[in-house]
Enzyme design. Structure first.
Site, PDB file in Angstrom:
ATOM      1  N   HIS A 118      82.408  45.200 105.176  1.00  0.00           N
ATOM      2  CA  HIS A 118      82.346  44.428 106.427  1.00  0.00           C
ATOM      3  C   HIS A 118      81.488  45.157 107.455  1.00  0.00           C
ATOM      4  CE1 HIS A 118      85.175  41.228 105.594  1.00  0.00           C
ATOM      5  NE2 HIS A 118      86.174  42.055 105.327  1.00  0.00           N
ATOM      6  N   GLU A 138      83.469  38.132 103.812  1.00  0.00           N
ATOM      7  CA  GLU A 138      84.304  38.591 102.697  1.00  0.00           C
ATOM      8  C   GLU A 138      83.488  38.820 101.436  1.00  0.00           C
ATOM      9  OE1 GLU A 138      87.379  39.669 102.423  1.00  0.00           O
ATOM     10  OE2 GLU A 138      87.561  39.457 104.583  1.00  0.00           O
ATOM     11  N   HIS A 169      86.213  48.398 101.009  1.00  0.00           N
ATOM     12  CA  HIS A 169      86.261  46.988 101.404  1.00  0.00           C
ATOM     13  C   HIS A 169      85.887  46.818 102.878  1.00  0.00           C
ATOM     14  CE1 HIS A 169      88.029  42.835 101.303  1.00  0.00           C
ATOM     15  NE2 HIS A 169      88.189  43.089 102.600  1.00  0.00           N
ATOM     16  N   GLU A 170      86.557  47.562 103.736  1.00  0.00           N
ATOM     17  CA  GLU A 170      86.251  47.449 105.167  1.00  0.00           C
ATOM     18  C   GLU A 170      84.857  47.984 105.467  1.00  0.00           C
ATOM     19  OE1 GLU A 170      88.123  45.578 106.687  1.00  0.00           O
ATOM     20  OE2 GLU A 170      89.906  45.671 105.424  1.00  0.00           O
TER      21      GLU A 170
END
Length: 505
Positions: A273, A299, A269-270
């Site tokens: 980003h 997001e 997830h990170e």
């Protein structure tokens, strides 16, 4: 172009670069505080962060930048500026006009407060003690109400805070799209609960060595295209990502001894980003446009990589064998299909960041409704824990056993990020819509993932999303990429197809 115009452009460029430098310094100090600083560093570091952030704030509202923006907007000069300068002026004007309404002393007090509040929040969460955090949150809410009054608002006061994260968004739009998702999600959640085909997930509670978890997370990040020469991964209580500059993009994760899923999907997830921040066009380096266009678009990238890729069957058909090599005894006798279904178990839960794709949006709706009530003055901070528990019982049928797994589970309010939470659900919608177009343009999409050619996905996203930084608005991006405005139907269709397959409905 006249000499004076050229000098003005150079002075403006240097001024913006200085602002960006302050922003980077604040980012480094914040990252250190959340990852490596000793426990007692919080008080002193908060003061430093407050001071530097205030210096940046002063630059945003100074007469110098105001005069520059006015001169650069004069027709004779304005028509000679390039597209980056024009967009930068547009963004800075908006920030200038908004920030100018906030007294400098008030802003410094607020930044110092939120920095201290985050450290207090960590202790309060660990001790499940809302009373410890309550006075800080009360002040933060009061500040935000005051800011909204100073900025002005149309309709609901919360609209002004929403606009800071997703320009143009308002409660009417959110109520509508959330309503569409809720109408499809709730019946599906019920059908899943009644299905006799529940996945076996017992093996996920076996021991998973922390160092091997890190090794696998780093391996997957490299496969995605994360550049470790331009970034790093550390640990923190709450995973996050920060883009300091194109050559320094950092992420954090958290390792849980008996759960391979938490650290892995937090890392992916990170990492989503981070891919965005690492692949912005070098033309935007050193400017305030060298970041994602909005939180929701940001997001969309983290949740695309985490869920649409990382939790897909095609992904595990390629990478499960690598995971088994690291944990041969722990995953002995587990098939790739069993693992995939276990990765996607859907059931109501207490913790947002551990929620499955289907129920996740309900967690966001709860926070959205509570934030709206706090800012609107319809809910007192003292009543927040009880309101939180009531909403969880109503929406998800579960009730927190303590404040640590309830109202204190997220860091966002400690940092003053009101209006941020809806970005997560909007990101889910954007991600599904982008993926729909990606599959049309890449007919072998599933095979690409199954072959482990993840950097082809990164290349597509770099071209369509990442490289533009903040040059395009969300509406422009979505329209350019998909040919239509935001449409929640793509998310609900995706979720229905995926979970009906997994639970054989």
């Amino acid at each position: 172009m006249s000499t004076s115009a050229t000098s003005l452009r150079e002075a403006f460029k240097q001024y913006v670069h200085t602002m960006k430098s302050y922003e980077e310094a604040v980012g480094v100090l914040y990252y250190d505080l959340r990852t490596q600083a000793p426990k007692k560093a919080g008080e002193g570091r908060s003061d430093v962060l407050g001071l530097l952030s205030t210096e940046l704030f002063k630059m945003q509202i100074s007469d110098t930048i105001g005069d520059m923006l006015n001169q650069l907007s004069e027709p004779e000069i304005h028509k000679q500026l390039d597209s980056i300068e024009l967009k930068l002026i547009e963004e800075l004007k908006k920030d200038y006009e908004r920030s100018k309404k906030i007294p400098t002393e008030l802003y410094q007090e607020y930044v110092t407060l939120t920095s201290k509040a985050e450290s207090v929040w960590e202790d309060a969460k660990e001790q499940s003690d809302f009373a410890m955090f309550q006075p800080y949150l009360e002040k933060i809410v009061q500040f935000n109400r005051k800011f909204v009054e100073l900025w002005g608002y149309e309709g609901h006061p919360y609209n002004t805070l929403l606009d800071m994260y997703e320009p143009g968004l308002n409660v009417d739009t959110l109520d509508r799209v959330f309503g569409e998702i809720r109408a499809k999600a709730v019946p599906l959640v019920s059908a899943i609960a009644e299905s006799p085909h529940q996945p076996d997930e017992a093996f996920l509670n076996r021991p998973f060595d922390k160092q091997k978890q890190r090794e696998f997370s780093e391996y997957i990040l490299k496969e995605m295209g994360f550049d470790f020469e331009a970034g790093r991964m550390d640990e923190s209580a709450h995973p996050f990502a920060t883009g300091l500059n194109l050559g320094d993009v950092r992420i954090t994760t958290r390792f849980v001894p008996n759960d391979i899923t938490f650290s892995l999907f937090s890392s992916i997830h990170e990492g989503g980003h981070a891919l965005y921040e690492q692949n912005i066009s070098p033309d935007l380096a050193g400017t305030l446009l060298c970041t994602g266009t909005t939180m929701a678009i940001h997001e969309s990238q983290s949740r695309y990589w985490e869920n649409k890729v990382g939790r897909s069957f095609a992904f595990w058909k390629r990478y499960f064998i690598d995971l088994q090599k690291l944990f041969p005894e722990t995953l002995e006798g587990v098939s790739v299909e069993q693992f995939y279904r276990a990765m996607n178990v859907s059931r109501p839960s207490l913790i947002r960041i551990e929620a499955d794709e289907l129920t996740y949006n309900l967690h966001i709706m709860i926070r959205y409704e509570l934030e709206k009530a706090l800012i609107g003055g319809d809910l007192a901070v003292a009543d927040l824990p009880a309101a939180w528990n009531d909403k969880y019982k109503e929406y998800l049928g579960v009730v927190p056993g303590n404040d640590g797994e309830g109202v204190l589970q997220d860091v966002h309010w400690a940092g003053g990020s009101f209006g941020y939470f809806p970005s997560y659900s909007l990101g889910n919608m954007y991600a599904a819509q982008f993926m729909h177009t990606m599959k049309k343009e890449m007919p072998d999409y599933e095979n690409i993932i199954e072959a482990g050619e993840l950097q082809k996905l990164k290349a597509w996203l770099t071209d369509k999303v990442y490289r533009h930084g903040k040059m395009k608005t969300p509406s422009e991006l979505v329209m350019d990429i998909t040919g239509e405005e935001l449409n929640p139907k793509y998310l609900t269709d995706y979720l229905e197809q995926k979970y009906k397959e997994i639970y054989r409905l």
